[in-house]
Design an enzyme around this catalytic site. Structure first.
Site, PDB file in Angstrom:
ATOM      1  N   GLY A   1       0.816  -1.210   0.000  1.00 55.09           N
ATOM      2  CA  GLY A   1       0.000   0.000   0.000  1.00 55.09           C
ATOM      3  C   GLY A   1       0.850   1.260   0.000  1.00 55.09           C
TER       4      GLY A   1
ATOM      5  CB  SER B   1      -4.361  -9.902   1.151  1.00 51.75           C
ATOM      6  OG  SER B   1      -3.783 -10.937   0.368  1.00 51.75           O
TER       7      SER B   1
ATOM      8  CG  ASN C   1      -3.471 -12.171  14.739  1.00 53.46           C
ATOM      9  OD1 ASN C   1      -3.500 -13.067  15.586  1.00 53.46           O
ATOM     10  ND2 ASN C   1      -2.357 -11.819  14.116  1.00 53.46           N
TER      11      ASN C   1
ATOM     12  CE1 TYR D   1      -4.700 -12.561  -2.947  1.00 51.90           C
ATOM     13  CE2 TYR D   1      -5.630 -13.422  -4.988  1.00 51.90           C
ATOM     14  CZ  TYR D   1      -5.638 -12.485  -3.961  1.00 51.90           C
ATOM     15  OH  TYR D   1      -6.581 -11.487  -3.940  1.00 51.90           O
TER      16      TYR D   1
ATOM     17  CB  THR E   1     -11.964  -4.378  -8.638  1.00 52.16           C
ATOM     18  OG1 THR E   1     -12.852  -5.404  -8.178  1.00 52.16           O
ATOM     19  CG2 THR E   1     -12.592  -3.031  -8.326  1.00 52.16           C
TER      20      THR E   1
ATOM     21  NE  ARG F   1      -4.001  -5.832  -9.311  1.00 50.86           N
ATOM     22  CZ  ARG F   1      -4.465  -5.341  -8.163  1.00 50.86           C
ATOM     23  NH1 ARG F   1      -5.598  -5.804  -7.668  1.00 50.86           N
ATOM     24  NH2 ARG F   1      -3.813  -4.399  -7.515  1.00 50.86           N
TER      25      ARG F   1
END
Length: 327
Positions: A40, A79, A103, A149, A179, A190
């Site tokens: 991220g 993820s 968790n 994955y 998406t 992707r």
């Protein structure tokens, strides 16, 4: 009032997580973002840092998760999600799907919070059923390169249902199909951002196999709407959220070339192992239970996404110092 409700969103600095943060802020929730920033970017959520109802924790959910105060909802979107990422960091991918999910389910139990976990169409593997409906168990190679994955997500679903049946945790599971939209990373493996990135740079578009394999692309705003409705539904089994508008990779490449005005061509490389040949969601369940279906036409969504990518600097800007906002 939603202003009294507090939601934890993991993977908050990622593509989908950041859009979910925006949506829940817009709806008046107090949002706690959490991300270890392995894939991220804080740039995706920097516009939220000055808001009183947003806080951010730099943390890996594969380790013990503690959030002080009440939590009403948890959305687990932490993820790696692109082939480049989960092939590069396979152990972390398995850990966030297993230990991380464990968790967060434990946190949901302790806080008496409802939790929605982000699964994926990859649980169907290279499907033998088309289109893919939620009752299909999939065709997955657990020891292939994509297994880290695929199996992480399949385990995540099993763990979620176990916590629901054994501990009575209030759970939801969304199976996300392809998406796209602003905040995706160029060249993350992707097909859509790769094609657009290649077109912007004046390169040939790279397709794998013979290009006859299919994908179905859902614009991010539609996806977020489906997730939002699912969270507040009473349905605990998995629900497909995606756009059933199926298109071949060859057809999609032509759309990108036309959109970008590129005069380049499509070149072909060998198909990666276990790459799914067909991908199309059966969204009957979402239509019936949530009253949801995608609204944004692909041509409209692609134009918005292309404009976003064109606005990016050619060279990464030196990251800003966000340390004062990180907890």
């Amino acid at each position: 009032m939603n202003g009294d409700k507090r939601v934890l969103i993991t993977g908050a600095a990622g593509f989908l997580g950041s859009h979910l943060c925006d949506r829940f802020i817009k709806e008046g929730f107090r949002v706690v973002g959490m991300d270890n920033l392995i894939t991220g970017s804080l740039r995706n959520i920097e516009h939220l840092f000055q808001l009183e109802n947003f806080e951010f924790y730099h943390h890996d959910v594969s380790k013990f998760v503690h959030v002080p105060g009440n939590l009403d909802y948890i959305l687990h979107f932490a993820s790696p999600a692109s082939p480049i990422d989960y092939l590069k960091i396979p152990i972390q991918t398995l850990k966030v799907g297993s230990l991380g999910t464990h968790n967060l389910l434990g946190l949901a139990r302790a806080k008496k919070a409802r939790i929605l976990v982000a699964s994926t169409s990859e649980v169907y593997g290279d499907p033998l059923v088309h289109p893919q409906h939620e009752d299909y168990w999939g065709n997955v190679n657990p020891v292939g390169p994509r297994g880290v994955y695929d199996e992480a997500k399949r385990f995540q679903e099993a763990m979620t249902m176990a916590y629901h049946t054994y501990h009575k945790v209030d759970t939801r599971i969304v199976r996300i199909f392809n998406t796209y939209g602003p905040r995706m990373r160029l060249n993350d493996g992707r097909v859509l951002p790769t094609f657009i990135g290649q077109a912007i740079r004046g390169e040939d578009l790279t397709a794998f196999g013979d290009g006859s394999q299919t994908r179905s692309f859902c614009y991010v705003d539609d996806l977020v709407e489906g997730i939002y409705r699912l969270l507040f539904s009473n349905y605990v089994n998995p629900v497909n959220i995606g756009n059933p508008g199926e298109i071949t990779i060859n057809e999609f490449a032509e759309e990108i070339l036309k959109l970008t005005g590129s005069d380049r061509k499509v070149i072909y490389k060998p198909l990666p192992a276990d790459d799914p040949k067909q991908r199309k969601p059966d969204i009957s369940r979402a239509r019936e239970l949530l009253g949801w279906e995608p609204r944004v036409d692909r041509s409209e969504g692609l134009q918005i996404t292309y404009d976003y990518f064109k606005s990016l600097p050619e060279v990464d800007i030196t990251p800003k110092d966000f340390s004062e906002y990180i907890r």
